[in-house]
Design an enzyme around this catalytic site. Structure first.
Site, short mmCIF file in Angstrom:
data_model
loop_
_atom_site.label_atom_id
_atom_site.label_comp_id
_atom_site.label_asym_id
_atom_site.label_seq_id
_atom_site.Cartn_x
_atom_site.Cartn_y
_atom_site.Cartn_z
N ARG A 32 -6.91 -15.82 -10.83
CA ARG A 32 -6.50 -14.41 -10.88
C ARG A 32 -5.13 -14.23 -11.53
O ARG A 32 -4.92 -13.28 -12.28
CB ARG A 32 -6.49 -13.83 -9.48
CG ARG A 32 -7.91 -13.69 -8.94
CD ARG A 32 -7.88 -13.11 -7.60
NE ARG A 32 -9.20 -12.98 -7.04
CZ ARG A 32 -9.43 -12.41 -5.87
NH1 ARG A 32 -8.43 -11.93 -5.17
NH2 ARG A 32 -10.65 -12.33 -5.41
N ASP A 137 -5.87 2.06 1.23
CA ASP A 137 -5.89 0.64 0.85
C ASP A 137 -4.55 0.32 0.20
O ASP A 137 -3.86 1.21 -0.30
CB ASP A 137 -7.04 0.34 -0.13
CG ASP A 137 -7.43 -1.13 -0.14
OD1 ASP A 137 -8.45 -1.49 0.48
OD2 ASP A 137 -6.69 -1.95 -0.75
C1 LIG Z 1 -12.86 -7.23 1.80
S1 LIG Z 1 -12.18 -5.62 1.58
C2 LIG Z 1 -12.93 -4.76 2.93
C3 LIG Z 1 -13.42 -3.40 2.54
C4 LIG Z 1 -14.16 -2.61 3.62
N1 LIG Z 1 -13.30 -2.37 4.76
C5 LIG Z 1 -15.43 -3.30 4.04
O1 LIG Z 1 -15.47 -3.88 5.14
O2 LIG Z 1 -16.40 -3.30 3.27
C6 LIG Z 1 -10.50 -5.85 2.15
C7 LIG Z 1 -9.55 -4.77 1.65
O3 LIG Z 1 -8.32 -4.88 2.38
C8 LIG Z 1 -7.28 -4.51 1.52
N2 LIG Z 1 -5.99 -5.01 2.05
C9 LIG Z 1 -5.53 -6.28 2.07
N3 LIG Z 1 -4.30 -6.34 2.63
C10 LIG Z 1 -3.99 -5.06 2.98
C11 LIG Z 1 -2.85 -4.46 3.58
N4 LIG Z 1 -1.79 -5.18 3.95
N5 LIG Z 1 -2.86 -3.12 3.78
C12 LIG Z 1 -3.94 -2.37 3.40
N6 LIG Z 1 -5.03 -2.88 2.82
C13 LIG Z 1 -5.07 -4.22 2.61
C14 LIG Z 1 -7.67 -5.11 0.18
O4 LIG Z 1 -7.02 -4.50 -0.91
C15 LIG Z 1 -9.19 -4.91 0.19
O5 LIG Z 1 -9.56 -3.76 -0.54
#
Ligand SMILES: C[S@@+](CC[C@H](N)C(=O)[O-])C[C@H]1O[C@@H](n2cnc3c(N)ncnc32)[C@H](O)[C@@H]1O
Length: 263
Positions: A32, A137
């Site tokens: 990445r 997010d």
């Molecule tokens: C695997 S996705 C999950 C999406 C959705 N909640 C689902 O379960 O399908 C994880 C998300 O968490 C976000 N994320 C990671 N660290 C974060 C933080 N400190 N604050 C807010 N969002 C965060 C990432 O950008 C990503 O879009």
């Protein structure tokens, strides 16, 4: 990418987002960040680390967007939406004057908040109610996609037929766009779960799914404590299938299958 480069980048990722980049993630970080190295016309990872230090204002966002994992889908872990329809919405129907607030706290590209909006519209007359969904997010790229509400048509065609009419087919035939009646229920904002939360009102339901797996235990416990505070009395918390509340168990009543109620 040397050990030193990797540990510099992991430290920044952890400090800013809480995301733990263990050694097992080295390959992923390599591929990445290599894209950023190329895009910036640099030739070494060490140069990228220096650039990131020097141009934090400009590059930090890109760096964070590069290391997040955004896997998601419509009606993922469908039992949460079934519970929302059968249990939670049934209670709301009895109290139609109360405002309803739902938070999709790591919404990625949007299927989670749109699945919530679709579940609401299909099960309660939302136009007569004060209902709002907040979708947040950390990653600004996924938020942009979420706001657009556009998805490959193939993805939408995989959903049960009942949901197909929630989308318009784009003229190009390759994409589908969520209808405004669902989008209109959602407010999208960038928010770091580790940073301050500007929301003043408490929530009836919080979806915090498949994000704490990227955090360490201390960060998880602190976050679950804050989510507990952010819920109304008896509010609900939904977490991901491979997650659990560990040190925050005493704050919530388990209702089965990663659904919890504030004690
Ligand atoms: C695997 S996705 C999950 C999406 C959705 N909640 C689902 O379960 O399908 C994880 C998300 O968490 C976000 N994320 C990671 N660290 C974060 C933080 N400190 N604050 C807010 N969002 C965060 C990432 O950008 C990503 O879009």
């Amino acid at each position: 990418m040397t050990e030193q480069d990797f540990s510099r980048l992991s430290r920044i990722a952890f400090d800013v987002s809480g995301i733990v980049l263990s050694d097992a993630k080295k390959e992923l970080v390599y591929s990445r960040i290599a894209r950023r190295v190329r895009a910036l016309g640099l030739s070494r990872f060490s140069e990228y680390c220096e650039y990131l230090d020097r141009e934090k204002e400009k590059e930090l966002n890109e760096f964070i967007n590069s290391i997040t994992t955004n896997l998601t889908s419509f009606f993922r872990e469908s039992h949460h939406f079934e519970f929302l329809a059968k249990e939670i919405i049934t209670q709301w129907r009895k109290n139609p004057k109360e405002p309803i607030r739902i938070w999709s706290s790591a919404c990625s590209t949007g299927p989670e908040p749109y699945s919530i909006a679709i579940t609401l519209r299909k099960n309660i007359k939302v136009d007569n109610l004060d209902i709002r969904i907040l979708a947040t997010d950390l990653d600004s790229d996924v938020l942009k996609k979420a706001k657009s509400g556009e998805y490959p048509l193939k993805e939408i065609e995989l959903l049960p037929r009942d949901y197909h009419n929630c989308f318009y087919k784009n003229e190009d035939g390759a994409k589908a766009r969520i209808k405004d009646e669902y989008k209109g229920l959602i407010q999208f904002n960038r928010l770091n779960l580790l940073g301050p939360w500007p929301m003043k009102k408490k929530f009836d339901v919080i979806f915090c799914r498949n994000v704490v797996i990227y955090f360490n235990k201390d960060t998880q416990v602190e976050l679950f404590n804050r989510l507990h505070d952010a819920l109304k009395p008896n509010g609900y918390l939904m977490i991901g299938h491979s997650e659990n509340l560990y040190g925050a168990n005493h704050l919530f009543k388990p209702l089965g299958r990663t659904i919890y109620q504030k004690k």
